[in-house]
Design a protein around this motif. Structure first.
Motif, PDB file in Angstrom:
ATOM      1  N   PHE A 179       0.837  -1.204   0.000  1.00  0.00           N
ATOM      2  CA  PHE A 179       0.000   0.000   0.000  1.00  0.00           C
ATOM      3  C   PHE A 179       0.870   1.252   0.000  1.00  0.00           C
ATOM      4  CE2 PHE A 179      -2.672  -3.384   1.467  1.00  0.00           C
ATOM      5  CZ  PHE A 179      -3.909  -3.104   0.906  1.00  0.00           C
ATOM      6  N   GLU A 180       2.022   1.193   0.654  1.00  0.00           N
ATOM      7  CA  GLU A 180       2.939   2.329   0.634  1.00  0.00           C
ATOM      8  C   GLU A 180       3.466   2.566  -0.786  1.00  0.00           C
ATOM      9  OE1 GLU A 180       5.504   2.883   4.325  1.00  0.00           O
ATOM     10  OE2 GLU A 180       5.229   0.698   4.324  1.00  0.00           O
ATOM     11  N   TRP A 181       3.834   1.482  -1.481  1.00  0.00           N
ATOM     12  CA  TRP A 181       4.354   1.631  -2.840  1.00  0.00           C
ATOM     13  C   TRP A 181       3.289   2.220  -3.769  1.00  0.00           C
ATOM     14  CZ3 TRP A 181       3.248   0.214  -7.802  1.00  0.00           C
ATOM     15  CH2 TRP A 181       4.258   0.418  -8.748  1.00  0.00           C
ATOM     16  N   ILE A 182       2.083   1.694  -3.678  1.00  0.00           N
ATOM     17  CA  ILE A 182       1.017   2.171  -4.560  1.00  0.00           C
ATOM     18  C   ILE A 182       0.759   3.654  -4.328  1.00  0.00           C
ATOM     19  CG2 ILE A 182      -1.457   2.006  -5.023  1.00  0.00           C
ATOM     20  CD1 ILE A 182      -1.184  -1.037  -4.596  1.00  0.00           C
ATOM     21  N   ASN A 183       0.659   4.078  -3.069  1.00  0.00           N
ATOM     22  CA  ASN A 183       0.403   5.490  -2.795  1.00  0.00           C
ATOM     23  C   ASN A 183       1.512   6.384  -3.319  1.00  0.00           C
ATOM     24  OD1 ASN A 183      -2.096   6.189  -1.424  1.00  0.00           O
ATOM     25  ND2 ASN A 183      -1.461   4.773   0.173  1.00  0.00           N
ATOM     26  N   GLN A 184       2.744   5.887  -3.276  1.00  0.00           N
ATOM     27  CA  GLN A 184       3.874   6.703  -3.697  1.00  0.00           C
ATOM     28  C   GLN A 184       4.069   6.703  -5.209  1.00  0.00           C
ATOM     29  OE1 GLN A 184       5.671   8.490  -1.550  1.00  0.00           O
ATOM     30  NE2 GLN A 184       7.036   9.359  -3.101  1.00  0.00           N
ATOM     31  N   TYR A 185       3.831   5.560  -5.856  1.00  0.00           N
ATOM     32  CA  TYR A 185       4.224   5.409  -7.247  1.00  0.00           C
ATOM     33  C   TYR A 185       3.073   5.153  -8.222  1.00  0.00           C
ATOM     34  CZ  TYR A 185       8.758   4.879  -4.951  1.00  0.00           C
ATOM     35  OH  TYR A 185       9.873   5.073  -4.171  1.00  0.00           O
ATOM     36  N   ALA A 186       1.944   4.646  -7.740  1.00  0.00           N
ATOM     37  CA  ALA A 186       0.812   4.353  -8.644  1.00  0.00           C
ATOM     38  C   ALA A 186      -0.505   4.539  -7.899  1.00  0.00           C
ATOM     39  CB  ALA A 186       0.939   2.939  -9.194  1.00  0.00           C
ATOM     40  N   PRO A 187      -0.789   5.753  -7.411  1.00  0.00           N
ATOM     41  CA  PRO A 187      -1.979   5.969  -6.573  1.00  0.00           C
ATOM     42  C   PRO A 187      -3.295   5.641  -7.260  1.00  0.00           C
ATOM     43  CG  PRO A 187      -0.974   8.063  -7.240  1.00  0.00           C
ATOM     44  CD  PRO A 187      -0.014   6.994  -7.596  1.00  0.00           C
ATOM     45  N   GLU A 188      -3.301   5.647  -8.564  1.00  0.00           N
ATOM     46  CA  GLU A 188      -4.530   5.328  -9.285  1.00  0.00           C
ATOM     47  C   GLU A 188      -4.960   3.870  -9.089  1.00  0.00           C
ATOM     48  OE1 GLU A 188      -1.170   4.222 -12.070  1.00  0.00           O
ATOM     49  OE2 GLU A 188      -1.607   5.834 -10.648  1.00  0.00           O
ATOM     50  N   LEU A 189      -4.050   3.031  -8.602  1.00  0.00           N
ATOM     51  CA  LEU A 189      -4.363   1.611  -8.408  1.00  0.00           C
ATOM     52  C   LEU A 189      -4.911   1.311  -7.011  1.00  0.00           C
ATOM     53  CD1 LEU A 189      -1.186  -0.076  -9.980  1.00  0.00           C
ATOM     54  CD2 LEU A 189      -3.348   0.526 -11.100  1.00  0.00           C
ATOM     55  N   LEU A 190      -4.855   2.270  -6.095  1.00  0.00           N
ATOM     56  CA  LEU A 190      -5.132   2.004  -4.687  1.00  0.00           C
ATOM     57  C   LEU A 190      -6.519   1.421  -4.454  1.00  0.00           C
ATOM     58  CD1 LEU A 190      -4.174   2.120  -1.748  1.00  0.00           C
ATOM     59  CD2 LEU A 190      -5.067   4.473  -1.651  1.00  0.00           C
ATOM     60  N   GLY A 191      -7.559   2.039  -5.016  1.00  0.00           N
ATOM     61  CA  GLY A 191      -8.927   1.585  -4.764  1.00  0.00           C
ATOM     62  C   GLY A 191      -9.160   0.155  -5.215  1.00  0.00           C
ATOM     63  N   ASP A 192      -8.771  -0.141  -6.451  1.00  0.00           N
ATOM     64  CA  ASP A 192      -8.986  -1.485  -6.989  1.00  0.00           C
ATOM     65  C   ASP A 192      -8.145  -2.520  -6.235  1.00  0.00           C
ATOM     66  OD1 ASP A 192     -10.782  -0.533  -8.833  1.00  0.00           O
ATOM     67  OD2 ASP A 192      -9.349  -0.496 -10.506  1.00  0.00           O
ATOM     68  N   PHE A 193      -6.908  -2.143  -5.888  1.00  0.00           N
ATOM     69  CA  PHE A 193      -6.036  -3.074  -5.177  1.00  0.00           C
ATOM     70  C   PHE A 193      -6.615  -3.405  -3.803  1.00  0.00           C
ATOM     71  CE2 PHE A 193      -2.412  -4.030  -2.376  1.00  0.00           C
ATOM     72  CZ  PHE A 193      -1.841  -5.089  -3.070  1.00  0.00           C
ATOM     73  N   ALA A 194      -7.054  -2.379  -3.088  1.00  0.00           N
ATOM     74  CA  ALA A 194      -7.616  -2.606  -1.755  1.00  0.00           C
ATOM     75  C   ALA A 194      -8.856  -3.487  -1.824  1.00  0.00           C
ATOM     76  CB  ALA A 194      -7.950  -1.274  -1.095  1.00  0.00           C
ATOM     77  N   MET A 195      -9.716  -3.230  -2.784  1.00  0.00           N
ATOM     78  CA  MET A 195     -10.948  -4.023  -2.895  1.00  0.00           C
ATOM     79  C   MET A 195     -10.635  -5.458  -3.297  1.00  0.00           C
ATOM     80  SD  MET A 195     -13.321  -2.147  -1.818  1.00  0.00           S
ATOM     81  CE  MET A 195     -14.724  -3.175  -2.248  1.00  0.00           C
ATOM     82  N   GLN A 196      -9.580  -5.653  -4.093  1.00  0.00           N
ATOM     83  CA  GLN A 196      -9.207  -7.018  -4.458  1.00  0.00           C
ATOM     84  C   GLN A 196      -8.634  -7.752  -3.251  1.00  0.00           C
ATOM     85  OE1 GLN A 196      -9.644  -8.408  -7.970  1.00  0.00           O
ATOM     86  NE2 GLN A 196      -9.865  -9.853  -6.293  1.00  0.00           N
ATOM     87  N   CYS A 197      -7.858  -7.063  -2.436  1.00  0.00           N
ATOM     88  CA  CYS A 197      -7.344  -7.667  -1.203  1.00  0.00           C
ATOM     89  C   CYS A 197      -8.494  -8.093  -0.294  1.00  0.00           C
ATOM     90  CB  CYS A 197      -6.443  -6.679  -0.452  1.00  0.00           C
ATOM     91  SG  CYS A 197      -4.843  -6.391  -1.232  1.00  0.00           S
TER      92      CYS A 197
END
Length: 480
Positions: A179-197
């Motif tokens: 989650f730290e990497w996504i927020n820093q480098y690819a924030p557009e993926l955060l919502g979908d990644f969290a929901m998939q987790c």
């Protein structure tokens, strides 16, 4: 095996696909037959375990991948990290229909190796293999391993050491650091990644009107329970960076770990931990700190019109850590002591016992066994302050006197291991293995499989003994 690969369905920014790079001259180390059965390995797959566990035999229809993530290391932002010497080889279904990761460590360079060589040495592989097995046998959620191989190829560390590979299993390799990497480098993926987790690991949270908050609460509680389990069995992880804790609350990434021997709560088992940040007694506080980082990285998912209330809910989620940890830890320790949980003095009596162990520098594991077996005089004989021990015993027996003794004794039997993986035990196994003798690994694997059961035919006197009271404390190197 029944493959259920799903991480490779995520956005390709989150990983790099690549094949393992086998070491030269792979040799059998040890194979966990029971775990292979649980993971539904076929007869043919078991026959090829050396090839599979050394990266020589590709698994059909599987594309191995290295995950990218970030993290805070020793409290400082470390930037992009990732699988620098391991690959997610495949994901498979076990007999309970759960998805389990197969992760090959020592598999060669990846884009995230950061100057490393992508390899693992036999010493660290054996330690992780036995530690995961030991924790699982103790009932502590943890990664495990199907097997490991040695090789004829040397790997340079402080000296040239035998290279090795470990086929690790875990219910999850998704770390707080993802989650730290996504927020820093690819924030557009955060919502979908969290929901998939959530869909993969906490599907019940999808029924909540606020699934992200429900997910945060669940991760906090599982992590708190895992830390309570660690404290109860005397396990010190040694390197609780945010990239070394996963979202399912199962132990991951064994480096300079250790089990308490003589009870010293501020024991530092990591050679690189100069300030004692990750010593045994600090683990609850460090888990709380790491969770605060994770929850902060979920804050961008707050609904636009509810940011302040979302923040307050996150603060409440984090507050659940202490409550859950203390509840679970007190329950575990009362079981170990053979004291009723409902009695108002049970936990204070437990702390009294721990104070004696600390003051007298007694062995943590064997002291509980002596208490369980009623060897009170033997405990007393090891104490300088004998009057202090008598005062404890008077208090202890006064709490137990009107209780169901058989039930309390049964709980002690189930929660006090006779055998833990002491550093000198692991070291003896390593030294023999470096001369191609894996018999001590086999013996310890069998001993640690049933740690609550007396095994006179299997044990050695040294398995039960802590270092000499004047011995120099052992700190393990992070080098692996």
């Amino acid at each position: 095996m029944l493959f259920q690969n799903r991480y490779n369905q995520l956005d390709s920014k989150l990983y790099t696909s690549q094949s393992p790079k086998p070491l030269h001259g792979a040799k059998a180390g040890h194979f966990n037959v029971a775990l292979a059965d649980e993971l539904q390995w076929s007869t043919d797959e078991k026959a090829l375990w050396v090839e599979i566990c050394s990266g020589q035999h590709p698994l059909s229809d599987c594309s191995a991948l290295a995950m990218v993530y970030a993290g805070h290391q020793f409290g400082h932002w470390a930037g992009q990290l990732g699988d620098g010497r391991g690959l997610l080889l495949a994901q498979v279904l076990n007999k309970k229909n759960q998805v389990i990761d197969l992760h090959l460590k020592g598999a060669g360079l990846t884009p995230y190796s950061r100057g490393g060589d992508g390899r693992a040495v036999l010493r660290s592989v054996i330690r992780e293999y036995l530690a995961g097995h030991a924790l699982n046998s103790l009932g502590v959620p943890s990664s495990n391993a199907v097997g490991f191989t040695s090789s004829q190829q040397g790997v340079q560390r402080e000296t040239l050491e035998p290279g090795a590979m470990l086929l690790r299993t875990s219910d999850c390799h998704i770390r707080f650091g993802h989650f730290e990497w996504i927020n820093q480098y690819a924030p557009e993926l955060l919502g979908d990644f969290a929901m998939q987790c959530i869909a993969w690991h906490y599907p019940e949270c999808l029924e909540d009107p606020q699934p992200i908050l429900s997910f945060a609460r669940a991760v906090v509680k599982r992590t708190a329970k895992m830390i309570a389990d660690w404290q109860a069995v005397g396990f010190a992880h040694g390197v609780m960076n945010t990239d070394n804790l996963n979202i399912t609350g199962s132990t991951l990434d064994f480096g300079p770990f250790g089990f308490l021997e003589r009870f010293k709560p501020d024991w530092i088992n990591n050679h690189s931990d100069h300030q004692g940040r990750y010593c045994y007694q600090n683990q609850p506080r460090m888990a709380h700190w790491n969770l605060s980082i994770l929850l902060n990285n979920l804050m961008p998912l707050a609904p636009h019109t509810e940011k302040e209330s979302f923040k307050q809910h996150m603060i409440a989620c984090l507050a659940d850590f202490e409550v859950t940890f203390l509840q679970h830890y007190q329950e575990k320790m009362c079981f170990k002591m053979g004291l009723p949980q409902f009695h108002k003095e049970s936990f204070e009596c437990t702390l009294h016992f721990l104070q004696i162990l600390q003051r007298e520098k007694l062995d943590y594991t064997q002291s509980f066994i002596r208490l369980q077996e009623g060897h009170f005089n033997a405990l007393k004989d090891d104490c300088i302050d004998r009057d202090g021990f008598d005062a404890f015993m008077q208090r202890y027996q006064s709490i137990r006197i009107h209780q169901d003794q058989a039930q309390l004794n049964d709980s002690m039997q189930q929660h006090n291991p006779r055998y833990i993986l002491r550093n000198h035990m692991a070291q003896q196994a390593i030294e023999r293995a470096e001369h191609d003798d894996f018999s001590e690994v086999t013996r310890l694997f069998a001993l640690l499989a049933t740690p609550f059961t007396h095994q006179p035919a299997q044990e050695r006197a040294s398995d039960l003994q802590p270092p000499h009271i004047d011995a120099t404390e052992i700190a393990i190197s992070c080098s692996s």
